[in-house]
Design a protein around this motif. Structure first.
Motif, PDB file in Angstrom:
ATOM      1  N   ASN A 193      -0.817   1.522   6.557  1.00  0.00           N
ATOM      2  CA  ASN A 193      -1.628   2.715   6.362  1.00  0.00           C
ATOM      3  C   ASN A 193      -3.030   2.504   6.936  1.00  0.00           C
ATOM      4  OD1 ASN A 193      -3.571   4.550   4.745  1.00  0.00           O
ATOM      5  ND2 ASN A 193      -1.543   5.381   4.277  1.00  0.00           N
ATOM      6  N   TYR A 194      -3.479   3.472   7.728  1.00  0.00           N
ATOM      7  CA  TYR A 194      -4.784   3.364   8.381  1.00  0.00           C
ATOM      8  C   TYR A 194      -5.915   3.198   7.374  1.00  0.00           C
ATOM      9  CZ  TYR A 194      -8.835   4.749  11.181  1.00  0.00           C
ATOM     10  OH  TYR A 194     -10.053   4.773  11.800  1.00  0.00           O
ATOM     11  N   PHE A 195      -5.822   3.881   6.234  1.00  0.00           N
ATOM     12  CA  PHE A 195      -6.902   3.861   5.257  1.00  0.00           C
ATOM     13  C   PHE A 195      -6.919   2.574   4.431  1.00  0.00           C
ATOM     14  CE2 PHE A 195      -6.476   8.369   6.172  1.00  0.00           C
ATOM     15  CZ  PHE A 195      -7.805   8.747   6.318  1.00  0.00           C
ATOM     16  N   ALA A 196      -5.925   1.729   4.592  1.00  0.00           N
ATOM     17  CA  ALA A 196      -5.934   0.432   3.919  1.00  0.00           C
ATOM     18  C   ALA A 196      -6.708  -0.604   4.719  1.00  0.00           C
ATOM     19  CB  ALA A 196      -4.499  -0.054   3.707  1.00  0.00           C
ATOM     20  N   PRO A 211       6.730   3.058  -1.173  1.00  0.00           N
ATOM     21  CA  PRO A 211       7.366   1.951  -0.446  1.00  0.00           C
ATOM     22  C   PRO A 211       6.411   1.288   0.532  1.00  0.00           C
ATOM     23  CG  PRO A 211       8.800   3.876  -0.499  1.00  0.00           C
ATOM     24  CD  PRO A 211       7.468   4.331  -1.004  1.00  0.00           C
ATOM     25  N   VAL A 212       5.517   2.089   1.156  1.00  0.00           N
ATOM     26  CA  VAL A 212       4.560   1.524   2.105  1.00  0.00           C
ATOM     27  C   VAL A 212       3.616   0.560   1.399  1.00  0.00           C
ATOM     28  CG1 VAL A 212       2.656   2.048   3.677  1.00  0.00           C
ATOM     29  CG2 VAL A 212       4.680   3.514   3.637  1.00  0.00           C
ATOM     30  N   ALA A 213       3.082   1.007   0.253  1.00  0.00           N
ATOM     31  CA  ALA A 213       2.157   0.145  -0.489  1.00  0.00           C
ATOM     32  C   ALA A 213       2.869  -1.101  -1.004  1.00  0.00           C
ATOM     33  CB  ALA A 213       1.539   0.932  -1.643  1.00  0.00           C
ATOM     34  N   LEU A 240      -3.542  -9.379   1.786  1.00  0.00           N
ATOM     35  CA  LEU A 240      -2.431  -8.556   2.230  1.00  0.00           C
ATOM     36  C   LEU A 240      -2.302  -8.656   3.737  1.00  0.00           C
ATOM     37  CD1 LEU A 240      -2.984  -5.397   0.019  1.00  0.00           C
ATOM     38  CD2 LEU A 240      -1.681  -7.447  -0.492  1.00  0.00           C
ATOM     39  N   SER A 241      -1.386  -7.896   4.268  1.00  0.00           N
ATOM     40  CA  SER A 241      -1.136  -7.938   5.703  1.00  0.00           C
ATOM     41  C   SER A 241      -2.422  -7.734   6.490  1.00  0.00           C
ATOM     42  CB  SER A 241      -0.131  -6.829   6.078  1.00  0.00           C
ATOM     43  OG  SER A 241      -0.029  -6.711   7.480  1.00  0.00           O
ATOM     44  N   ILE A 300      -5.785   3.950  -4.072  1.00  0.00           N
ATOM     45  CA  ILE A 300      -4.479   3.448  -3.627  1.00  0.00           C
ATOM     46  C   ILE A 300      -4.569   2.005  -3.135  1.00  0.00           C
ATOM     47  CG2 ILE A 300      -2.645   3.734  -1.920  1.00  0.00           C
ATOM     48  CD1 ILE A 300      -3.198   6.741  -1.975  1.00  0.00           C
ATOM     49  N   TRP A 301      -5.582   1.705  -2.311  1.00  0.00           N
ATOM     50  CA  TRP A 301      -5.564   0.457  -1.552  1.00  0.00           C
ATOM     51  C   TRP A 301      -6.563  -0.588  -2.010  1.00  0.00           C
ATOM     52  CZ3 TRP A 301      -1.318   0.399   1.096  1.00  0.00           C
ATOM     53  CH2 TRP A 301      -0.787   1.587   1.614  1.00  0.00           C
ATOM     54  N   PHE A 302      -7.567  -0.218  -2.787  1.00  0.00           N
ATOM     55  CA  PHE A 302      -8.656  -1.141  -3.093  1.00  0.00           C
ATOM     56  C   PHE A 302      -8.671  -1.545  -4.572  1.00  0.00           C
ATOM     57  CE2 PHE A 302      -9.894   0.626   0.832  1.00  0.00           C
ATOM     58  CZ  PHE A 302     -10.959  -0.058   1.372  1.00  0.00           C
ATOM     59  N   HIS A 303      -8.886  -2.795  -4.832  1.00  0.00           N
ATOM     60  CA  HIS A 303      -9.211  -3.313  -6.161  1.00  0.00           C
ATOM     61  C   HIS A 303      -8.081  -3.176  -7.193  1.00  0.00           C
ATOM     62  CE1 HIS A 303     -13.437  -4.268  -5.379  1.00  0.00           C
ATOM     63  NE2 HIS A 303     -13.444  -3.201  -4.618  1.00  0.00           N
ATOM     64  N   THR A 304      -8.286  -3.884  -8.305  1.00  0.00           N
ATOM     65  CA  THR A 304      -7.371  -3.773  -9.430  1.00  0.00           C
ATOM     66  C   THR A 304      -7.727  -2.536 -10.252  1.00  0.00           C
ATOM     67  OG1 THR A 304      -8.771  -5.053 -10.936  1.00  0.00           O
ATOM     68  CG2 THR A 304      -7.218  -6.294  -9.570  1.00  0.00           C
ATOM     69  N   TRP A 305      -6.829  -2.172 -11.154  1.00  0.00           N
ATOM     70  CA  TRP A 305      -7.087  -1.008 -12.011  1.00  0.00           C
ATOM     71  C   TRP A 305      -8.393  -1.165 -12.777  1.00  0.00           C
ATOM     72  CZ3 TRP A 305      -2.762   2.150 -14.690  1.00  0.00           C
ATOM     73  CH2 TRP A 305      -1.788   2.492 -13.745  1.00  0.00           C
ATOM     74  N   LEU A 306      -8.577  -2.304 -13.408  1.00  0.00           N
ATOM     75  CA  LEU A 306      -9.761  -2.503 -14.237  1.00  0.00           C
ATOM     76  C   LEU A 306     -11.037  -2.456 -13.410  1.00  0.00           C
ATOM     77  CD1 LEU A 306     -10.877  -3.057 -17.031  1.00  0.00           C
ATOM     78  CD2 LEU A 306     -10.555  -5.518 -16.620  1.00  0.00           C
TER      79      LEU A 306
END
Length: 319
Positions: free
Chosen positions: A64-67, A32-34, A58-59, A278-284
């Motif tokens: 999340n601190y690591f984002a 939910p956070v992501a 994004l915001s 979790i927070w960086f880049h697209t899957w590809l």
């Protein structure tokens, strides 16, 4: 004769990296956070394509601190990750029995010197790949070139330049901009396939250190090292041997702390890889970074097991 120590972990351990990326990417979709962070963006992310705030607007203050790009681990660990790798790697070569030339016979010194040279060569090969991929490749690095080839550009900065210069000038600038230059010019890297430098570097750093540490540790745990240790103990009553005893104790402490440093870098590197997933880049983009890193590890650490002439050049950790 005792069986030789296993020089390196099984290649199966490398599966931890795709599993980590898969779990992180799934978490970014389910959490939910992501999801709430992505929903606050101006340009919502496509399904199953989690990306970093800087890429998808994004915001400005992720929950999340690591984002946050400004988190302390990103600034002082990931951004200078190759320095951490080099320091940890150097500690292995300086203090582990597989390489340490002190208190060794002439024959052992020759073997350890060869191991040290080959270890340095492995580090050089990894460093060359890292440098060409992330820093410079006859101009912009491979990551920057691939981004521009796939249609990416430094959008905001080029728009500003285009207003003050001719169209040909802006096009020329577009072809030479790197991600770092774009950011310095106040622009945003947009539009292309941005290979994840974080994933590439973190996988390469942690995998390299694991293979080197396991190989060096196998030599330290090998029964063949017992006679040498016993010989030093028999000389302990000799006053002339006291300085060597002090030296052995010093190197013993160095051995312990070098391994602690290596595994500390590995654990923190894995954690930051999970945060990146979790927070960086697209899957590809994440998987393309993973592919480059694992290809490098394969050439340096797996291929020598199957290609003796290549093994004679780069060696294997602890062999």
């Amino acid at each position: 004769m005792p069986a030789p120590a296993r020089p390196a972990p099984s290649p199966v351990v490398l599966l931890v990296y795709p599993v980590t990326l898969l779990l992180g990417s799934l978490f970014s979709v389910i959490s939910p956070v992501a999801r709430s962070t992505r929903s606050s963006s101006h340009d919502p992310a496509a399904p199953l394509a989690p990306s970093l705030a800087a890429d998808l607007h994004l915001s400005e203050s992720p929950v999340n601190y690591f984002a946050r790009k400004s988190n302390i681990f990103n600034l002082y660990f990931v951004k200078v990750g190759w320095i951490w790798l080099t320091v940890a790697f150097a500690s292995l070569v300086l203090f582990q029995p597989a390489y340490n030339l002190s208190s060794a016979s002439h024959a052992q010194q020759e073997i350890r010197f060869r191991r040290s040279i080959q270890a340095f060569l492995r580090w050089c090969l990894a460093t060359i790949v890292w440098y060409l991929t992330t820093q410079w490749f006859f101009g912009p690095a491979i990551i920057d070139r691939s981004f521009m080839i796939t249609g990416g550009k430094c959008g905001q900065a080029l728009d500003l330049v285009a207003k003050a210069n001719s169209e040909s000038s802006s096009v020329q600038l577009e072809t030479v901009f790197t991600a770092a230059a774009c950011k310095a010019a106040g622009g945003a890297w947009k539009g292309g396939h941005d290979i994840s430098g974080h994933v590439f570097m973190l996988v390469l750093v942690t995998a390299l250190l694991v293979f080197e540490a396991v190989g060096a540790g196998a030599v330290a745990a090998s029964p063949s090292a017992a006679p040498e240790s016993a010989g030093r103990e028999r000389k302990a009553s000799d006053p002339n041997a006291l300085p060597n005893g002090d030296q052995d104790a010093s190197f013993g402490t160095g051995r312990t702390w070098s391994m602690r440093l290596v595994w500390g870098v590995v654990v923190l590197g894995w954690w930051m890889l999970f945060m990146t997933a979790i927070w960086f880049h697209t899957w590809l983009e994440k998987w393309s970074g993973l592919a480059i890193a694992l290809s490098t590890i394969y050439v340096i650490y797996i291929l020598p097991r199957r290609l003796p002439p290549w093994k004679d050049i780069v060696g294997l950790p602890g062999v």
